[in-house]
Scaffold this active site. Structure first.
Site, PDB file in Angstrom:
ATOM      1  N   ILE A 132       1.453   8.778  -4.747  1.00  5.50           N
ATOM      2  CA  ILE A 132       2.268   7.988  -3.828  1.00  5.50           C
ATOM      3  C   ILE A 132       1.490   7.702  -2.552  1.00  5.50           C
ATOM      4  O   ILE A 132       0.759   8.552  -2.055  1.00  5.50           O
ATOM      5  CB  ILE A 132       3.567   8.748  -3.508  1.00  5.50           C
ATOM      6  CG1 ILE A 132       4.394   8.960  -4.796  1.00  5.50           C
ATOM      7  CG2 ILE A 132       4.401   8.032  -2.454  1.00  5.50           C
ATOM      8  CD1 ILE A 132       5.519   9.966  -4.646  1.00  5.50           C
ATOM      9  N   CYS A 133       1.647   6.481  -2.017  1.00  3.33           N
ATOM     10  CA  CYS A 133       1.068   6.104  -0.730  1.00  3.33           C
ATOM     11  C   CYS A 133      -0.460   6.158  -0.786  1.00  3.33           C
ATOM     12  O   CYS A 133      -1.084   5.456  -1.573  1.00  3.33           O
ATOM     13  CB  CYS A 133       1.652   7.010   0.358  1.00  3.33           C
ATOM     14  SG  CYS A 133       1.292   6.524   2.062  1.00  3.33           S
ATOM     15  N   ILE A 134      -1.094   6.991   0.009  1.00  4.83           N
ATOM     16  CA  ILE A 134      -2.554   7.101   0.043  1.00  4.83           C
ATOM     17  C   ILE A 134      -3.081   8.067  -1.004  1.00  4.83           C
ATOM     18  O   ILE A 134      -4.290   8.118  -1.276  1.00  4.83           O
ATOM     19  CB  ILE A 134      -3.023   7.536   1.461  1.00  4.83           C
ATOM     20  CG1 ILE A 134      -4.531   7.327   1.657  1.00  4.83           C
ATOM     21  CG2 ILE A 134      -2.625   8.981   1.740  1.00  4.83           C
ATOM     22  CD1 ILE A 134      -4.971   5.879   1.622  1.00  4.83           C
TER      23      ILE A 134
END
Length: 218
Positions: A132-134
């Site tokens: 998720i995300c980075i």
């Protein structure tokens, strides 16, 4: 179901909303979550008004992550793929400094050894991994030799370019969508790389967890 954390707070650890939504959707899907974090100091301690570092302070990733996991957490070194059906990594800036050194080294970075071993053993067993995300940057470093398909949002420049140089095939993705790599059994979503609030990031995280659970049940 393993969930890897690295602190409590987006600037120096795991992004709390992303981690909490992950745990929420796992629970709603009747999956048993097992949280893990390195038993080691964070790369630094940040205040969360502006994200500035607080020199001289030190916090332990396992202790801080226990705030999110309500104390139900184990050292990352004790994680064993044989006991896990899948693995999910929430994001937060701390992910690219605590769990690897992507923030400083880019495509030449290395993943924390216990996590690298866990990711690669999960991958070898063809068990699903979500990022998720980075956090897809961690998978790019750990699995670059396998050309993983991942996303870091709508752009293929900046951090996404570094991830591509590590071996990943980076795909543009909107906040409410996911990128699925069938060959490597990976799922990723941009979350707060794009989202401006919990409702926006929830859409992609919910889809990611649902896809991971579907793959576990195959």
């Amino acid at each position: 179901m393993g969930v890897v954390l690295c602190g409590a707070g987006r600037f120096d650890g795991s992004e709390i909303t992303e981690a909490t939504l992950t745990l929420l959707h796992l629970d709603k899907g009747k999956a048993e979550a097992h949280c893990f974090a390195p038993d080691a100091p964070q790369f630094e301690v940040c205040e969360h008004f502006e994200g500035a570092g607080l020199p001289g302070q030190q916090r332990n990733m396992l202790v801080e992550s226990a705030r999110i996991a309500r104390g139900e957490i184990q050292p990352l070194a004790e994680a064993d793929q044989a006991n896990l059906d899948a693995l999910i990594l929430p994001g937060g800036s701390g992910t690219t400094r605590n769990l690897c050194d992507f923030a400083d080294q880019g495509s030449k970075g290395k993943v924390q050894p216990a996590l690298a071993q866990l990711i690669r053993s999960m991958h070898a067993a063809h068990k699903p991994i979500g990022a998720i995300c980075i956090a897809p940057a961690v998978l790019a470093l750990a699995l670059g030799a396998h050309r993983p398909r991942l996303t870091l949002g709508p752009s293929t420049e900046g951090p996404a370019l570094d991830a591509a140089m590590a071996g990943a095939e980076m795909e543009p993705c909107e906040v409410d969508a996911i990128i699925v790599d069938d060959r490597n059994n990976l799922v990723s979503t941009p979350a707060y790389i794009l989202g401006e609030g919990p409702a926006e990031v929830n859409a992609g995280i919910q889809k990611l967890v649902k896809e991971i659970l579907k793959r576990v049940q195959r």
